[in-house]
Design an enzyme around this catalytic site. Structure first.
Site, short mmCIF file in Angstrom:
data_model
loop_
_atom_site.label_atom_id
_atom_site.label_comp_id
_atom_site.label_asym_id
_atom_site.label_seq_id
_atom_site.Cartn_x
_atom_site.Cartn_y
_atom_site.Cartn_z
N ASP A 1 44.98 4.82 30.53
CA ASP A 1 45.99 5.72 31.10
C ASP A 1 45.81 7.15 30.59
OD1 ASP A 1 46.96 3.38 32.10
OD2 ASP A 1 48.99 3.59 31.27
N ASP A 2 46.39 8.08 31.32
CA ASP A 2 46.59 9.46 30.88
C ASP A 2 45.31 10.31 30.89
OD1 ASP A 2 49.10 8.45 30.50
OD2 ASP A 2 49.22 8.86 28.35
N HIS B 1 48.65 7.18 38.02
CA HIS B 1 49.66 7.18 36.97
C HIS B 1 50.73 8.19 37.36
CE1 HIS B 1 51.07 5.86 33.17
NE2 HIS B 1 50.66 6.85 32.40
N HIS C 1 44.34 4.04 26.33
CA HIS C 1 44.44 5.42 26.81
C HIS C 1 43.13 6.17 26.61
CE1 HIS C 1 48.67 4.27 26.20
NE2 HIS C 1 48.95 5.17 27.14
ZN ZN Z 1 51.08 7.36 30.40
#
Ligand code: ZN
Length: 501
Positions: free
Chosen positions: A300-301, A350, A459
């Site tokens: 993620d991110d 996301h 992440h």
């Molecule tokens: Zn996030």
């Protein structure tokens, strides 16, 4: 009375009788001459008889004997006046055979005119050197990593001397891999003995092969098998990695088990061997349609210029597909989105923004945040993603601060709009509790389960080296333990949390 004397008396009586016969005849000049000659002859005979020496038959007047050598002194055969008189011979003197020295033995024979004696010299000498007998092998193979251990020896000498303590041990270098152990000893008579033991310093330790990457690999059918090689280190010869022979091959178009063999020999011929097992699997066989035993790695991110490329490198090296739930990205990072897509990973949404106070204010705000990013990804890749991960997850409670019940509504809205959303059931903790890559690794592998699909939250935001450094090991663990890695697609069953708002 002495028998020789009787003989002599009889002889003289005969002579006297002849004399008397001569005397009673008339005197005559010729007779007188003959008589005189006869008398001289008789006296000569008598003298010779009286002075004759016995014959003592000794082998040699001087005998050399080694110390402790057995020798029996025998009375020598002796004759006197052609008769065996051995029985009357007397032996004088003794010999100490245990002691070096010169000994005189006297053989005494009685004769008419007194005792006659013959001497014999017996030399007890020590001219035999001691014998050193080496225990163990005379050629001693010594591992270069080991210490020489003296196998010992025994020493014997013809004298009864104990020479064991007197043995001197020295060392003589021949060359780098060879030396002699020299044993020398001298007995008290100066007889020197020398023995040598050859010590060959040998290399009997095999090199150690370490496989690069996994010893047990699982790769999907029709993928590429990339040989990662191995390293070989020998204690003596050093790094032999470039001499490793690799045999065997992997037919990636046919499911099955393949073996790649790595062999190496050091200069001394010590051989090492290792095998890598490569299983080429058909996905349908190894994972059921419900996803049991599957690991979905999700990041993620991202993207980030520092972490994302390196994660992609590892995934490529391991031939593992993953899923990136991305945020809005600058044009300078477009290449990472393209790369993710081109390398077969899934790209999920996301959100254009991750700011809770903006995205969770209303259903419209959230959906706009989704579709705005969806369009951008489509522009970059030509592919329009339909998988979502809610910022904070569908279970977040932070959204309560901005809109009560929004998660309950959105969880239905997104599905109705043709999206599928994915939370996680394995958290690496890399955005929270985990401080080290070891913690990240443990958080993941300790929570995997074969009986479900495992969606792993990680992440790839900038600076997240904890996850980067744990990733290879996590993948290796999964491969070694029979998991299959997949990316999330629109057909992947949703994995969702309990909604709390
Ligand atoms: Zn996030």
């Amino acid at each position: 009375m002495d028998i020789y004397l009787v003989e002599l008396i009889v002889f003289l009586l005969v002579v006297l009788l002849v004399t008397i016969i001569f005397m009673i005849k008339k005197k005559n000049k010729l007779k007188l001459v003959l008589f005189t000659l006869f008398m001289i002859f008789s006296v000569c005979i008598a003298g010779t008889y009286l002075l004759e020496k016995p014959h003592v038959y000794i082998a040699s007047p001087e005998i050399n004997l080694q110390i402790n050598q057995y020798f029996e002194i025998k009375v020598p055969y002796t004759t006197y006046h052609m008769k065996d008189v051995t029985a009357s011979v007397k032996v004088n003197g003794t010999v100490d055979y245990n002691k070096v020295g010169t000994y005189e033995i006297e053989y005494e024979v009685p004769t008419i005119i007194g005792e006659y004696s013959v001497e014999q010299t017996i030399n007890v000498v020590d001219s035999i050197k001691p014998t050193i007998t080496l225990k163990g092998d005379k050629v001693y193979n010594l591992s270069y990593s080991a210490e020489y251990e003296e196998p010992g020896f025994t020493v014997e000498d013809n004298s009864s001397e104990n020479l064991a303590e007197k043995v001197k041990i020295s060392k003589e270098e021949i060359n780098e891999t060879e030396y002699d152990i020299i044993y020398s000893v001298e007995d008290s008579s100066g007889n020197m003995a020398v023995e040598r033991r050859k010590v060959l310093v040998i290399d009997d330790i095999a090199p150690v092969i370490s496989l690069n990457g996994n010893a047990n690999m699982r790769i999907p059918i029709n993928s590429t098998y990339k040989e990662k090689g191995a390293t070989a280190i020998d204690e003596k010869d050093g790094d032999l990695s470039d001499k490793i022979e690799i045999s065997g091959n992997v037919n990636t178009s046919k499911a099955g088990e393949y073996k790649i063999k790595y062999t190496i020999s050091d200069k001394s011929g010590n051989r090492a061997e290792k095998t890598r097992k490569v299983i080429v699997y058909k996905e349908s066989i190894n994972s059921s349609s419900d996803g049991t035993g599957v690991i979905y790695l999700t990041f993620d991110d991202g993207p980030s210029s520092s972490i994302t490329p390196k994660i992609l490198d590892i995934l490529k090296e391991k031939n593992v597909k993953a899923t990136f739930f991305v945020l809005n990205y600058s044009s300078s990072l477009e290449y990472l989105i393209k790369r993710e897509y081109n390398e077969g990973h899934s790209i999920g949404i996301h959100g254009y923004s991750h700011v809770y106070s903006e995205i969770y204010t209303s259903d419209e705000a959230f959906m706009n945040n989704v579709t705005k990013l969806q369009k951008k990804i489509a522009t970059t890749t030509g592919y329009s993603p339909t998988i979502i991960r809610f910022p904070g997850g569908s279970s977040n409670t932070v959204s309560k601060n901005y809109n009560k019940g929004i998660m309950s509504r959105l969880s239905k809205t997104v599905v109705d709009a043709g999206f599928r959303y994915y939370d996680w059931n394995v958290s690496s903790g890399d955005a929270g509790g985990a401080q080290t890559s070891t913690q990240v690794y443990n958080n993941v592998v300790n929570n995997l389960s074969k009986s479900r699909s495992n969606v792993v939250l990680m992440h790839d935001f900038g600076g997240n080296t904890k996850t980067l450094n744990a990733l290879s090991d996590i993948i290796d663990y999964g491969l070694e333990n029979g998991y299959v890695f997949k990316s999330i697609t629109k057909d992947t069953p949703m994995v969702t949390h309990h909604i709390n708002n």
